[in-house]
Motif scaffolding. Structure first.
Motif, mmCIF file in Angstrom:
data_model
loop_
_atom_site.group_PDB
_atom_site.id
_atom_site.type_symbol
_atom_site.label_atom_id
_atom_site.label_comp_id
_atom_site.label_asym_id
_atom_site.label_seq_id
_atom_site.Cartn_x
_atom_site.Cartn_y
_atom_site.Cartn_z
ATOM 1 N N HIS A 1 0.843 -1.209 0.000
ATOM 2 C CA HIS A 1 0.000 0.000 0.000
ATOM 3 C C HIS A 1 0.872 1.250 0.000
ATOM 4 N N SER B 1 1.167 4.138 -2.955
ATOM 5 C CA SER B 1 0.894 5.562 -2.700
ATOM 6 C C SER B 1 2.118 6.417 -2.995
ATOM 7 N N SER C 1 2.352 6.593 -7.081
ATOM 8 C CA SER C 1 1.215 7.011 -7.894
ATOM 9 C C SER C 1 0.763 8.413 -7.505
ATOM 10 N N THR D 1 -2.176 9.353 -8.070
ATOM 11 C CA THR D 1 -3.612 9.276 -7.791
ATOM 12 C C THR D 1 -3.922 8.472 -6.529
ATOM 13 N N ILE D 2 -2.888 8.058 -5.798
ATOM 14 C CA ILE D 2 -3.123 7.332 -4.539
ATOM 15 C C ILE D 2 -2.422 8.071 -3.398
ATOM 16 N N ARG E 1 -2.311 8.555 1.044
ATOM 17 C CA ARG E 1 -2.698 7.839 2.261
ATOM 18 C C ARG E 1 -2.890 8.808 3.413
ATOM 19 N N TYR F 1 -6.627 4.921 2.157
ATOM 20 C CA TYR F 1 -5.998 5.347 0.897
ATOM 21 C C TYR F 1 -7.063 5.963 0.001
ATOM 22 N N LEU G 1 -8.066 7.087 -3.629
ATOM 23 C CA LEU G 1 -7.706 6.837 -5.027
ATOM 24 C C LEU G 1 -8.543 7.763 -5.893
ATOM 25 N N MET H 1 -7.033 -1.867 -5.223
ATOM 26 C CA MET H 1 -6.007 -0.814 -5.289
ATOM 27 C C MET H 1 -4.985 -1.135 -6.372
ATOM 28 N N PHE I 1 -4.034 0.993 -9.601
ATOM 29 C CA PHE I 1 -2.637 1.429 -9.708
ATOM 30 C C PHE I 1 -2.051 0.987 -11.062
ATOM 31 N N LEU J 1 -10.741 6.806 -11.438
ATOM 32 C CA LEU J 1 -9.780 7.707 -10.798
ATOM 33 C C LEU J 1 -10.078 9.168 -11.121
#
Lengths: 625, 280
Positions: A65, A69, A72, A74-75, A77, A92, A94, A131, A135, A148
């Motif tokens: 995870h 994050s 990316s 777009t991720i 936490r 998280y 997204l 996720m 991703f 997303l």
């Protein structure tokens, strides 16, 4: 906390109360005293960041995870709380960085929770799978990218971290009995008032069932919720008394509570979508429809189980359904009944121990299902633009597009020209979302919900003061997959178009497109794109149907794309909703009207069947607008 | 005549069995009371009958010697619908099956057959006639072999592994389940090399996870480095190296080189750099 437990241990020992728990061990086929053979290898958690055919350790999942994050855009936490043992609980998000959809609406939000029950190892793997898919496919120009860019998705991969780690510390051991195993691999609850040893029996059954710790039905069902601390379904001292549940509420805030429109709590097993009904029939209906979409993704191998409004057991789906009036589910992942479905012996509780060899498939299937549900709830489908190009595809003849302006949209004419008869054109229709299901990059049916084509297109209007209709043969068109789509694969339908000699642009006072289609979740088009749909109080707001009703949650046939606009009310004389997609009507020889029955139409079909061209024309009172 | 018909009906019911939902309290009573006192308990006799069948099957599964009568009795239960379930704590109208006599009888039969085949394998081993092709290609025999391996000493397992390498590697080397069973008992480094080279499956990941517990440090590091060359195993191998052997110079050198390998870079960075952030 640990100090208190140590004290308890010392006290218990000094008073001669120390009791040692009998332990049992799961095996593949080994038999003997205290052994429970499953009939397949007992999975032990594996330290792999990348997904494998098996279960990963919490440490590996957490690192995965973190890695996603970190890598990316777009991720992201956020820590949403701490467990009983002071471990950080993470959520998280997204989503892209803006709060608007590509079609100009405010983004909705969804929350998916995993690992609330420690022994249900399928759950953290499944939600981590969601996720990983997003991703890996962030730029797929299809569903992942669409979600997303248009949804604010918050995932809590493991809520009950303490309990989950306890089950992974003892991947084969349990206590109590073979028939009703507890603690170790079969721990369900959090670790309140519990140490991490199986040997000390006095605390093995302690803990709070986090899925009984929730309003509004906390402690209201004595059959499936208990005040006894050693009960499997102990509800705790009050609603949201547990730090893990408080963290879940923080996750809802992270997602933005007023934007929430979807919630799933991920469990195993029994292979079913449970959903609590509320007093809101619109919400209930939509929850049922979205469940159908998620089930369809795996050809209905999962069942559906709604429960009546007005009661509950203190589960999280009840909290989210009733607090936010959103579709809220308890997803129970496979198996349906037991490990016997995978060749195992079917011993009590083995459904919680999915064979490692089934994990990758399970992850993929649950991912497709959940993403399909999210797809349905992200936006309703809207026809955003219509363009007519010449046959070469180089010259734009007509172009209309809905442009968002503040809280509404305005239809803008980007190119105005005239259409001629006996001339080849290409019609390009662009929607706000991917409209069709793809399997391995190829158009495919979405079982029992949508077919690869599923679109009917007409030009309709008023010519020489009479209603006219030009039916276009959608069979000649295609949903664009590899090129010529707008933003997402299958968001654009392209159709060759040729109008017959009888067509005369100048004779029209009104000319518009009539599009009857739906997204792959079966949701029909918003008939009035000027008002932007949103999720409000358990239903879709501004999602107009064929009659202009903005609160029926049905959508309808889109007629708002007007090439020639006489300013008339779109819904003034709307006919009933069109029937399902039918083959295109051939042109009619009857230009005087009166073809008011299906029988007449069939006669016309027989008379002029040889006219089967892409474009046809017919007149009739039954087609009046 | 009436008595005969009644007996017949009773026998049919007993054979077909019934599905009965009991409470957790009743289940606890069944679990806690001895068999004799169960006869006297207030529980429905059908419930106690099913529980007795459950206990007897449990004993028979462990039996070394089984009579013909017992075999017949177990076979008679294969199609029974006798089930004990408790309320599924999660949902109002669902049950959780805790005893399923037909499934349990089927498991007992499978275990007996497996043990019988394992005895054949034992004899073949003793007479030097073990045929790896026959064992590996036959699903039930393969299962029996894997079970037999769990019953023998490490020294014997090493001999069996060596025999597999000499006499049956053509068949053993492509079967991850058999390789895994042999490796788990013998810790054969030669067979490990075969396993790491195959397309990984659930068996492979399980064996690789055990490497730090089963081998000494030097051997484990060697095996993990080899395994890391198979891309689906790379993350697991690297994470195990970082987790267990970050103090070891050879492991450190490998991890450093992996940080410069585009294929392994992010896996290694995540395992090494973020390990301190994780909260096991």
């Amino acid at each position: 906390m640990n100090t208190v437990l140590c004290l308890l241990l010392v006290l218990a020992a000094s008073f001669g109360m120390q009791a040692y728990a009998q332990q049992f061990e799961y095996t593949n086929t080994q038999v003997g005293e205290g052994l429970i053979p499953l009939g397949y290898p007992v999975p032990i958690p594996v330290d792999s960041l990348t997904p494998i055919d098996g279960f990963r350790t919490y440490q590996a999942l957490h690192l995965r995870h973190l890695q996603m994050s970190e890598q990316s855009a777009t991720i992201t936490r956020a820590q949403i709380g701490n467990t009983e043992y002071a471990r950080s609980i993470w959520a998280y998000t997204l989503s892209d960085s803006n709060n608007h959809t590509e079609s100009g609406a405010l983004e909705g939000a969804a929350l998916i929770n995993g690992g609330i029950h420690a022994r249900e190892w399928q759950s953290p793997e499944a939600v981590t799978g969601y996720m990983e898919y997003l991703f890996d496919h962030a730029n797929d120009n299809y569903i992942a990218q669409y979600l997303l860019e248009n949804l604010n998705l918050v995932i809590v991969p493991v809520l009950n971290i303490d309990g989950f780690i306890q089950t992974q510390r003892f991947p084969k051991q349990v206590t109590e009995s073979a028939t009703t195993p507890r603690d170790g691999r079969m721990r369900r609850k959090n670790m309140r008032d519990t140490d991490e040893s199986l040997v000390t029996a006095f605390d093995n059954l302690n803990g709070v069932d986090l899925n009984r710790n929730n309003a509004p039905y906390w402690a209201t069902n004595s059959q499936r919720s208990s005040g006894n601390v050693s009960s499997l379904v102990h509800h705790g001292s009050g609603p949201a008394s547990e730090s893990e549940i408080q963290a879940l509420h923080q996750a809802a805030k992270l997602a933005k509570e007023d934007r929430l429109r979807f919630y799933t709590d991920t469990h195993s097993f029994t292979q079913i979508y449970f959903t609590p009904f509320t007093e809101n029939p619109r919400r209930n209906d939509i929850a049922g429809r979205v469940a159908t979409v998620m089930r369809a993704a795996n050809n209905f191998k999962y069942d559906y189980g709604p429960s009546a409004a007005g009661g509950g057991i203190g589960a999280t789906d009840e909290y989210f359904a009733n607090t936010y009036q959103i579709p809220a589910y308890t997803l129970e992942i496979e198996p349906k009944t037991s490990g016997a479905e995978y060749g195992g012996f079917g011993v009590s509780h083995d459904g919680f121990i999915l064979p490692g060899s089934e994990v990758a498939r399970m992850r993929k299937e649950t991912t497709m299902a959940s993403l399909s549900g999210l797809y349905a709830m992200t936006e309703v489908p809207v026809l955003m633009s219509a363009q007519v190009w010449d046959a070469s595809g180089e010259n734009l003849v007509l172009s209309l597009r809905w442009q968002a302006e503040s809280q509404s949209r305005v239809l803008q004419t980007l190119q105005s020209g005239e259409l001629s008869s006996e001339t080849d054109y290409q019609l390009h229709l662009t929607f706000n979302k991917p409209m069709r299901w793809l399997e391995n990059g190829v158009l495919a049916p979405f079982p029992a919900v949508s077919e690869p084509l599923d679109i009917a297109i007409k030009l309709a209007g008023i010519a020489n003061s009479s209603p006219v209709e030009w039916v276009l043969d959608a069979e000649d068109g295609e949903w664009r997959v590899s090129d010529n789509y707008h933003r997402y694969k299958t968001d654009t339908f392209v159709l060759p178009m040729r109008l017959p000699s009888a067509f005369n642009w100048q004779s029209h006072s009104l000319l518009f497109l009539e599009i009857d289609t739906h997204d792959f979740a079966g949701q029909k088009l918003d008939t009035n794109p000027a008002t932007i749909p949103d999720w409000v109080d358990g239903g879709w707001q501004n999602y107009e149907d064929a009659t202009g009703n903005a609160s029926s949650d049905q959508g309808g046939v889109a007629k708002a794309m007007r090439f020639i606009d006489d300013g008339s009310d779109m819904y003034a004389t709307s006919p009933p909703p069109s029937p399902p997609v039918t083959p295109p009507l051939p042109p009619s020889a009857d230009t005087t009207g009166g073809g008011g029955s299906a029988g007449v139409i069939f006669v016309l079909i027989g008379l002029i069947g040889i006219w089967r061209t892409a474009i046809s024309k017919s007149y009739g009172e039954d087609k009046q607008n | 005549m009436v008595k005969l018909i009644g007996c017949f009906l009773l026998c049919v019911v007993a054979t077909r069995g019934v599905a009965i939902e009991i409470s957790y309290a009743q289940l606890a009573m069944l679990q806690n009371e001895g068999e004799a006192s169960l006869q006297m308990s207030a529980l429905n006799h059908e419930v106690t009958d099913i529980w007795h069948q459950h206990l007897r099957l449990h004993r028979l599964a462990k039996s070394e010697v089984v009579s013909v009568n017992e075999q017949t009795w177990v076979s008679s239960l294969l199609s029974t619908e006798a089930i004990l379930s408790v309320p599924n704590p999660d949902h109002p109208n669902q049950q959780l099956v805790v005893v399923d006599i037909a499934k349990q009888a089927s498991a007992v039969k499978i275990l007996w057959e497996m043990k019988s085949m394992a005895e054949d394998i034992e004899r073949q081993w003793q007479y030097g006639s073990l045929d790896w092709k026959n064992v590996v290609l036959h699903q039930d025999k393969s299962r029996a072999m894997r079970w037999w391996l769990t019953t023998i000493s490490t020294a014997r397992a090493e001999q069996v592994a060596e025999h597999a390498i000499q006499q049956g590697i053509e068949y053993v080397s492509v079967n991850n389940a058999m390789l895994s069973a042999l490796i788990q008992q013998s810790r054969s480094p030669v067979l490990m090399q075969y396993l790491w080279a195959n397309t990984p499956d659930a068996f492979t990941y399980q064996v690789l996870q055990q490497v730090p517990n089963q081998l000494n440090e030097a051997d484990a590091i060697e095996q993990l480095i080899v395994a890391s060359r198979n891309q689906p195993l790379a993350s697991q191998a690297i994470m195990l190296l970082a987790k267990h052997y970050s103090h070891n110079q050879k492991a450190q050198m490998f991890l450093q080189s992996a940080l410069n390998d585009p294929q392994l870079q992010w896996l290694t960075a995540a395992a090494v750099g973020m390990l301190k952030d994780s909260q096991p």
